[in-house]
Design a protein around this motif. Structure first.
Motif, PDB file in Angstrom:
ATOM      1  N   PHE A 168     -22.399  -6.754 -20.365  1.00  0.00           N
ATOM      2  CA  PHE A 168     -21.493  -7.702 -19.715  1.00  0.00           C
ATOM      3  C   PHE A 168     -21.402  -9.030 -20.474  1.00  0.00           C
ATOM      4  CE2 PHE A 168     -22.514  -4.911 -16.101  1.00  0.00           C
ATOM      5  CZ  PHE A 168     -21.234  -4.653 -15.643  1.00  0.00           C
ATOM      6  N   SER A 169     -21.859  -9.059 -21.694  1.00  0.00           N
ATOM      7  CA  SER A 169     -21.875 -10.293 -22.473  1.00  0.00           C
ATOM      8  C   SER A 169     -20.678 -10.373 -23.424  1.00  0.00           C
ATOM      9  CB  SER A 169     -23.168 -10.396 -23.286  1.00  0.00           C
ATOM     10  OG  SER A 169     -23.126 -11.520 -24.143  1.00  0.00           O
ATOM     11  N   ASP A 170     -20.148 -11.587 -23.583  1.00  0.00           N
ATOM     12  CA  ASP A 170     -19.082 -11.817 -24.559  1.00  0.00           C
ATOM     13  C   ASP A 170     -19.595 -11.745 -25.995  1.00  0.00           C
ATOM     14  OD1 ASP A 170     -16.939 -12.102 -22.870  1.00  0.00           O
ATOM     15  OD2 ASP A 170     -17.165 -14.268 -22.641  1.00  0.00           O
ATOM     16  N   HIS A 171     -20.910 -11.774 -26.153  1.00  0.00           N
ATOM     17  CA  HIS A 171     -21.506 -11.845 -27.485  1.00  0.00           C
ATOM     18  C   HIS A 171     -21.842 -10.471 -28.064  1.00  0.00           C
ATOM     19  CE1 HIS A 171     -22.092 -16.284 -27.465  1.00  0.00           C
ATOM     20  NE2 HIS A 171     -22.040 -16.085 -26.168  1.00  0.00           N
ATOM     21  N   ILE A 172     -21.277  -9.435 -27.494  1.00  0.00           N
ATOM     22  CA  ILE A 172     -21.524  -8.089 -28.002  1.00  0.00           C
ATOM     23  C   ILE A 172     -20.989  -7.968 -29.435  1.00  0.00           C
ATOM     24  CG2 ILE A 172     -19.339  -7.114 -27.172  1.00  0.00           C
ATOM     25  CD1 ILE A 172     -20.937  -4.570 -26.406  1.00  0.00           C
ATOM     26  N   ASP A 173     -21.695  -7.252 -30.255  1.00  0.00           N
ATOM     27  CA  ASP A 173     -21.264  -7.018 -31.634  1.00  0.00           C
ATOM     28  C   ASP A 173     -20.048  -6.081 -31.598  1.00  0.00           C
ATOM     29  OD1 ASP A 173     -21.185  -5.455 -34.260  1.00  0.00           O
ATOM     30  OD2 ASP A 173     -22.709  -6.981 -34.704  1.00  0.00           O
ATOM     31  N   ARG A 174     -18.925  -6.563 -32.136  1.00  0.00           N
ATOM     32  CA  ARG A 174     -17.684  -5.781 -32.036  1.00  0.00           C
ATOM     33  C   ARG A 174     -17.771  -4.451 -32.794  1.00  0.00           C
ATOM     34  NH1 ARG A 174     -16.166  -8.091 -27.713  1.00  0.00           N
ATOM     35  NH2 ARG A 174     -14.372  -6.702 -27.852  1.00  0.00           N
ATOM     36  N   LYS A 175     -18.516  -4.443 -33.908  1.00  0.00           N
ATOM     37  CA  LYS A 175     -18.676  -3.189 -34.661  1.00  0.00           C
ATOM     38  C   LYS A 175     -19.462  -2.170 -33.844  1.00  0.00           C
ATOM     39  CE  LYS A 175     -18.432  -5.225 -39.305  1.00  0.00           C
ATOM     40  NZ  LYS A 175     -19.159  -5.435 -40.588  1.00  0.00           N
ATOM     41  N   ASP A 176     -20.511  -2.659 -33.162  1.00  0.00           N
ATOM     42  CA  ASP A 176     -21.301  -1.762 -32.311  1.00  0.00           C
ATOM     43  C   ASP A 176     -20.449  -1.227 -31.170  1.00  0.00           C
ATOM     44  OD1 ASP A 176     -23.516  -2.142 -33.885  1.00  0.00           O
ATOM     45  OD2 ASP A 176     -24.465  -3.619 -32.555  1.00  0.00           O
ATOM     46  N   LEU A 177     -19.598  -2.092 -30.618  1.00  0.00           N
ATOM     47  CA  LEU A 177     -18.736  -1.657 -29.524  1.00  0.00           C
ATOM     48  C   LEU A 177     -17.762  -0.589 -29.980  1.00  0.00           C
ATOM     49  CD1 LEU A 177     -17.769  -1.903 -26.633  1.00  0.00           C
ATOM     50  CD2 LEU A 177     -16.334  -3.836 -27.322  1.00  0.00           C
ATOM     51  N   GLU A 178     -17.196  -0.750 -31.164  1.00  0.00           N
ATOM     52  CA  GLU A 178     -16.263   0.254 -31.682  1.00  0.00           C
ATOM     53  C   GLU A 178     -16.966   1.593 -31.899  1.00  0.00           C
ATOM     54  OE1 GLU A 178     -12.993   0.071 -31.890  1.00  0.00           O
ATOM     55  OE2 GLU A 178     -13.230  -1.916 -30.969  1.00  0.00           O
ATOM     56  N   LYS A 179     -18.217   1.539 -32.352  1.00  0.00           N
ATOM     57  CA  LYS A 179     -18.989   2.772 -32.522  1.00  0.00           C
ATOM     58  C   LYS A 179     -19.203   3.461 -31.175  1.00  0.00           C
ATOM     59  CE  LYS A 179     -21.551   1.323 -36.651  1.00  0.00           C
ATOM     60  NZ  LYS A 179     -22.906   0.982 -37.186  1.00  0.00           N
ATOM     61  N   CYS A 180     -19.495   2.642 -30.151  1.00  0.00           N
ATOM     62  CA  CYS A 180     -19.684   3.204 -28.800  1.00  0.00           C
ATOM     63  C   CYS A 180     -18.405   3.859 -28.300  1.00  0.00           C
ATOM     64  CB  CYS A 180     -20.113   2.106 -27.834  1.00  0.00           C
ATOM     65  SG  CYS A 180     -21.800   1.515 -28.047  1.00  0.00           S
ATOM     66  N   LYS A 181     -17.277   3.242 -28.599  1.00  0.00           N
ATOM     67  CA  LYS A 181     -15.992   3.805 -28.166  1.00  0.00           C
ATOM     68  C   LYS A 181     -15.719   5.144 -28.841  1.00  0.00           C
ATOM     69  CE  LYS A 181     -13.567  -0.512 -27.019  1.00  0.00           C
ATOM     70  NZ  LYS A 181     -12.394  -1.379 -27.338  1.00  0.00           N
ATOM     71  N   LEU A 182     -16.103   5.250 -30.100  1.00  0.00           N
ATOM     72  CA  LEU A 182     -15.857   6.484 -30.837  1.00  0.00           C
ATOM     73  C   LEU A 182     -16.770   7.621 -30.398  1.00  0.00           C
ATOM     74  CD1 LEU A 182     -15.371   5.043 -34.455  1.00  0.00           C
ATOM     75  CD2 LEU A 182     -13.604   6.040 -32.981  1.00  0.00           C
ATOM     76  N   SER A 183     -18.022   7.301 -30.067  1.00  0.00           N
ATOM     77  CA  SER A 183     -18.992   8.344 -29.714  1.00  0.00           C
ATOM     78  C   SER A 183     -19.135   8.564 -28.210  1.00  0.00           C
ATOM     79  CB  SER A 183     -20.365   7.998 -30.296  1.00  0.00           C
ATOM     80  OG  SER A 183     -20.826   6.750 -29.784  1.00  0.00           O
ATOM     81  N   GLY A 184     -18.666   7.585 -27.418  1.00  0.00           N
ATOM     82  CA  GLY A 184     -18.833   7.679 -25.970  1.00  0.00           C
ATOM     83  C   GLY A 184     -17.631   8.251 -25.251  1.00  0.00           C
ATOM     84  N   ASN A 185     -17.633   8.099 -23.925  1.00  0.00           N
ATOM     85  CA  ASN A 185     -16.561   8.609 -23.068  1.00  0.00           C
ATOM     86  C   ASN A 185     -16.055   7.492 -22.162  1.00  0.00           C
ATOM     87  OD1 ASN A 185     -16.816  11.495 -23.847  1.00  0.00           O
ATOM     88  ND2 ASN A 185     -18.828  11.280 -22.885  1.00  0.00           N
ATOM     89  N   PHE A 186     -14.844   7.668 -21.632  1.00  0.00           N
ATOM     90  CA  PHE A 186     -14.258   6.728 -20.684  1.00  0.00           C
ATOM     91  C   PHE A 186     -13.947   7.470 -19.387  1.00  0.00           C
ATOM     92  CE2 PHE A 186     -13.259   4.992 -24.828  1.00  0.00           C
ATOM     93  CZ  PHE A 186     -13.383   3.620 -24.679  1.00  0.00           C
ATOM     94  N   CYS A 187     -14.155   6.781 -18.268  1.00  0.00           N
ATOM     95  CA  CYS A 187     -13.709   7.354 -16.997  1.00  0.00           C
ATOM     96  C   CYS A 187     -13.437   6.238 -16.004  1.00  0.00           C
ATOM     97  CB  CYS A 187     -14.718   8.349 -16.433  1.00  0.00           C
ATOM     98  SG  CYS A 187     -16.168   7.601 -15.706  1.00  0.00           S
ATOM     99  N   THR A 188     -12.703   6.567 -14.944  1.00  0.00           N
ATOM    100  CA  THR A 188     -12.338   5.605 -13.909  1.00  0.00           C
ATOM    101  C   THR A 188     -13.388   5.597 -12.808  1.00  0.00           C
ATOM    102  OG1 THR A 188     -11.064   7.254 -12.700  1.00  0.00           O
ATOM    103  CG2 THR A 188      -9.902   5.982 -14.389  1.00  0.00           C
ATOM    104  N   ASP A 189     -13.153   4.727 -11.797  1.00  0.00           N
ATOM    105  CA  ASP A 189     -14.077   4.633 -10.661  1.00  0.00           C
ATOM    106  C   ASP A 189     -14.288   5.971  -9.971  1.00  0.00           C
ATOM    107  OD1 ASP A 189     -14.816   1.875 -10.590  1.00  0.00           O
ATOM    108  OD2 ASP A 189     -12.785   1.393  -9.966  1.00  0.00           O
ATOM    109  N   ASN A 190     -13.220   6.750  -9.859  1.00  0.00           N
ATOM    110  CA  ASN A 190     -13.331   8.031  -9.147  1.00  0.00           C
ATOM    111  C   ASN A 190     -13.813   9.168 -10.037  1.00  0.00           C
ATOM    112  OD1 ASN A 190     -11.123   8.571 -10.732  1.00  0.00           O
ATOM    113  ND2 ASN A 190      -9.631   8.553  -9.052  1.00  0.00           N
ATOM    114  N   GLY A 191     -14.259   8.838 -11.279  1.00  0.00           N
ATOM    115  CA  GLY A 191     -14.827   9.845 -12.160  1.00  0.00           C
ATOM    116  C   GLY A 191     -13.831  10.582 -13.020  1.00  0.00           C
ATOM    117  N   GLN A 192     -12.558  10.164 -12.997  1.00  0.00           N
ATOM    118  CA  GLN A 192     -11.540  10.846 -13.794  1.00  0.00           C
ATOM    119  C   GLN A 192     -11.646  10.433 -15.259  1.00  0.00           C
ATOM    120  OE1 GLN A 192      -7.556  10.158 -12.461  1.00  0.00           O
ATOM    121  NE2 GLN A 192      -6.621  11.333 -14.121  1.00  0.00           N
ATOM    122  N   ARG A 193     -11.752  11.406 -16.152  1.00  0.00           N
ATOM    123  CA  ARG A 193     -11.841  11.137 -17.584  1.00  0.00           C
ATOM    124  C   ARG A 193     -10.521  10.551 -18.095  1.00  0.00           C
ATOM    125  NH1 ARG A 193     -15.015  13.705 -21.700  1.00  0.00           N
ATOM    126  NH2 ARG A 193     -17.070  14.202 -20.862  1.00  0.00           N
TER     127      ARG A 193
END
Length: 323
Positions: A43-68
């Motif tokens: 929840f920090s604004d100081h997150i490393d943007r490169k690390d965040l992009e890596k997380c986006k590439l290797s991770g998953n996204f879903c909504t509150d109701n669990g929809q991918r």
């Protein structure tokens, strides 16, 4: 809201949250698995943007109701000053390093008794937190002490222990470096009763008996309003309150009755006000002063409660004079 997440050994780790909400209630489960971890800088604004992009590439996204979903769908990141309140999952076990770093607007945080691992600097910069809500495990244990020692400000703690409710105040403390010239060293001095209250834990459990014994320190060192709130809430939420401690708190409230009732009136806590009045049993003179304060406030409910209390004293007897 949309969550960026990944699987870990115990369930799900959330690495970023997207949306427009100021109050974030992190879900208990995603993909049928428990959410057990929050990633570093989540929840920090100081997150490393490169690390965040890596997380986006290797991770998953879903909504509150669990929809991918495939991505954050253009939603902004919920981080930094946007975050006002965090409600963490009951079975969350780990918070990553600097998870809430510089969330300046964060006022309240809630968590459960399963939390055991809080990363370095997780609450750094969170100087506006006012309230902590904790649901302990069955034995009354939690990571409350670890969080309190990171936050030197005055804090209200609402505790749920197997359904029983307690409310505890932890006054502020601050550290000061004082130079000892003859010894050529810098001594660290800690001021305020807050450090003693934060040390009233036995391992992971609040030692309530020890907590109540510290009240004279709060009386001596803290502002009256904080002491009043501490005493009021120990009476109103008497978790493990002994008769000795109860008498001590009631004696203080009786002595400061006008201000005590004033605190409750200001916050419109009318039921609590009636309960405290029944406990401290103010005399007629005290009640009249309380009533005057209520009338100045213009709060009709507050006035009504004090009028009823005053009537219990009956009519004021007039002095008789003989000629």
């Amino acid at each position: 809201m949309i969550y960026l997440y990944r699987r870990n050994k115990t369930g799900i780790c959330i690495d970023r949250v997207f949306g427009n909400d100021e109050i974030v209630e992190v879900p208990e489960m995603l993909e049928g698995l428990l959410v057990t971890e929050l990633g570093a800088y989540v929840f920090s604004d100081h997150i490393d943007r490169k690390d965040l992009e890596k997380c986006k590439l290797s991770g998953n996204f879903c909504t509150d109701n669990g929809q991918r979903v495939t991505d954050e769908n253009g939603m902004p990141e919920i981080s930094g000053n946007i975050v006002k309140e965090l409600i963490l999952p009951e079975y969350l076990r780990k918070i990553g390093r600097y998870a809430f770093y510089n969330c300046f607007s964060l006022r309240k945080i809630s968590f459960g008794g399963e939390l055991r691992d809080i990363g370095a600097g997780a609450l750094t910069g969170c100087h506006r937190i006012e309230r902590i809500s904790v649901k302990t495990d069955e034995d009354g244990e939690s990571s409350l002490r670890d969080i309190l020692t990171e936050l030197p400000e005055t804090l209200r703690v609402d505790m749920d222990r197997n359904g029983e409710q307690g409310r505890f105040w932890f006054p502020e403390f601050f550290e000061e470096g004082v130079e000892n010239t003859p010894a050529r060293i810098l001594e660290n001095h800690v001021h305020g009763s807050g450090i003693r209250y934060r040390n009233s834990f036995l391992h992971k459990k609040l030692n309530i008996l020890e907590y109540d014994k510290l009240f004279p320190y709060a009386e001596a060192w803290e502002e009256e309003e904080i002491v009043l709130k501490l005493a009021l809430d120990r009476i109103l939420y008497p978790m493990d309150l002994t008769e000795t401690a109860e008498k001590k708190y009631i004696d203080y409230l009786h002595e400061h009755g006008e201000h005590a009732v004033g605190v409750l009136g200001k916050n419109k806590e009318y039921e609590a006000m009636q309960s405290i009045l029944d406990k401290i049993t103010p005399d007629r003179e005290q009640t009249e002063k309380m009533l005057e304060r209520a009338q100045r406030s213009g709060d009709s409910r507050w006035v009504s409660i004090l009028m009823d209390t005053l009537q219990k004293h009956g009519r004021k007897k007039r002095k008789a004079f003989e000629l």
